[in-house]
Design an enzyme around this catalytic site. Structure first.
Site, short mmCIF file in Angstrom:
data_model
loop_
_atom_site.label_atom_id
_atom_site.label_comp_id
_atom_site.label_asym_id
_atom_site.label_seq_id
_atom_site.Cartn_x
_atom_site.Cartn_y
_atom_site.Cartn_z
N GLU A 327 1.36 1.17 0.77
CA GLU A 327 1.48 2.23 1.84
C GLU A 327 2.40 1.80 2.87
O GLU A 327 2.76 0.80 3.19
CB GLU A 327 -0.01 1.87 2.73
CG GLU A 327 -1.26 1.98 1.81
CD GLU A 327 -2.51 1.53 2.52
OE1 GLU A 327 -3.59 2.32 2.42
OE2 GLU A 327 -2.38 0.54 3.42
N CYS A 328 3.11 2.86 3.30
CA CYS A 328 4.27 2.84 4.12
C CYS A 328 5.28 1.65 3.74
O CYS A 328 5.93 1.86 2.81
CB CYS A 328 3.67 2.82 5.54
SG CYS A 328 4.75 3.06 6.79
N GLY A 329 5.07 0.64 4.66
CA GLY A 329 6.13 -0.67 4.47
C GLY A 329 6.08 -0.98 2.84
O GLY A 329 7.16 -1.34 2.42
#
Length: 454
Positions: A327-329
């Site tokens: 997720e994301c990072g």
């Protein structure tokens, strides 16, 4: 289980973002904690950073409350459980009181919780009363408790505001302008507690205590009225992850983790094995799946990229075809390179094609759901970066209140990656299929459902 639980509760909102509501909420939580009360704090909307400050102030975990992302039933059950054990419930709103759909006001009205609004009064006096009057009367069905005037320059400043208020709008507190007590922030929000103890400044603990001292003797410290909270019995999640060992990245680079997500995984039978991509040389033994949540990999890109043992271990796990959620990072970490805020390009784990780049001005945030093959899972986006030369997406996020396509969702084998942060309780069956063994995924995909908790 009793039918109704009663507990004093107060919803702290504001006229807009940047008014100081996190500081006021944290100060009030610390004040009551020092009086020996058990304080439970909630944060409205998607947020990983403010809750860390509020948890330190209250000495208790802070949960998200959001009518769209988490659903009415989840919010109702969380408030009820808190009321069973707390002496005071505080809820910090998001943005301005009436911003968003649903708004902070919608949540306050849904559970009949009185609202206090914070207004940064720098550069105005009697106008604070006019704004406060509008906030108090805009939603007649909402219980308005009063105003908190922040960043005041003098006692005369406070008096001008108080004298201008109508009799039925009370000034709960007047907070003086104390720049040294402001909570530091950066591109995604507040600086995390573990990074705030600058030797040249007050520690975060000292700031919280000093802010609480400023509330001494003010009306805001009086316990608000008790609110009646009713239980909402949520279905027991399926034991679809029984015996599964799921690795969870958690350190200074990967800290955007909702406790509700980890609770759900454990309730479905998973054993969570936390590890640090920053400091550990390899993954925990005998993992069945991997979850790489969001955080600040851009602040630790050099260390992440040079931890070759961890990068290889993740590539090996992916090569074995085990489930990975990034997720994301976490997605930025799995790509080939990441260019930080200073323009330095760092090698990353190289599991996925793609190059991440931090942006100084433009970002993306807002509620979105992920239409995955396993089912639709609600969540949100919040980032200041972009990725290019990636895989072709299998889908895009669905925005809560806009028809434009949301974040790209990538899938290769059992690896799923996106900028979206998912709220697992919104669809437990889909999460079990996403992270479970292949036989679990096949059986659950036969009964794909929409969001579970509504």
């Amino acid at each position: 289980m009793q039918d109704i639980a009663y507990c004093p509760a107060l919803f702290l909102s504001a006229m807009a973002s940047g008014q100081g509501k996190t500081t006021v909420t944290a100060a009030l939580a610390r004040y009551h904690r020092r009086q020996g009360r058990r304080v439970v704090v909630f944060k409205t909307g998607p947020d990983y950073l403010d809750p860390q400050i509020l948890a330190l102030a209250s000495n208790a975990p802070v949960e998200p409350l959001d009518l769209w992302m988490a659903g009415d039933a989840f919010c109702r059950e969380q408030l009820y459980r808190a009321a069973l054990e707390a002496d005071l419930i505080l809820i910090e709103g998001a943005m301005g009181l009436h911003d968003g759909t649903p708004s902070s006001a919608d949540l306050a009205v849904a559970f009949d919780i009185p609202v206090a609004c914070v207004i940064n009064a720098r550069g105005m006096a009697q106008t604070v009363a006019a704004i406060g009057l509008g906030l108090a009367r805009y939603r007649p069905e909402m219980t308005f408790h009063g105003l908190v005037a922040n960043a005041l320059g003098s006692e005369r400043h406070r008096q001008l505001i108080e004298d201008s208020l109508p009799n039925d709008v009370q000034l709960l507190a007047a907070m003086p302008r104390e720049e040294h007590l402001a909570l530091p922030s950066r591109h995604l929000g507040l600086v995390q507690p573990g990074e705030q103890d600058d030797p040249d400044n007050l520690s975060l603990e000292a700031r919280l205590d000093a802010a609480a001292d400023l509330l001494e003797g003010q009306k805001l410290t009086e316990l608000p009225p008790a609110v009646a909270f009713k239980p909402q019995n949520i279905d027991t999640p399926p034991q679809a992850l029984s015996g599964q060992r799921i690795g969870v990245a958690e350190d200074a680079a990967f800290s955007f983790i909702y406790a509700a997500n980890t609770r759900l995984l454990e309730a479905m039978g998973a054993e969570l094995c936390r590890f640090s991509p920053l400091h550990d040389a390899t993954l925990p033994d005998n993992l069945d799946a991997l979850w790489l949540p969001g955080g600040y990999p851009e602040l630790h890109a050099a260390a992440l990229g040079t931890n070759h043992g961890m990068c290889k271990a993740i590539r090996d796990l992916d090569a074995r075809g085990l489930p990975i959620l990034a997720e994301c990072g976490g997605m930025l970490y799995l790509q080939q390179t990441l260019t930080d805020q200073h323009g330095t390009c760092h090698p990353m784990a190289g599991v996925l094609p793609g190059h991440g780049e931090m942006r100084t001005k433009r970002g993306c945030q807002g509620m979105q759901s992920a239409p995955l093959p396993e089912g639709e899972i609600r969540g949100h986006a919040h980032h200041h970066s972009r990725s290019h030369d990636t895989l072709a997406p299998i889908a895009h996020g669905r925005r809560a209140s806009h028809p434009a396509p949301g974040e790209a969702i990538f899938r290769r084998g059992r690896l799923t990656a996106s900028y979206l942060h998912l709220f697992f309780p919104s669809n437990p069956e889909a999460i079990a299929a996403l992270l479970g063994a292949e036989e679990t995924t096949r059986s659950l995909e036969q009964a794909v459902r929409g969001p579970h908790v509504r």
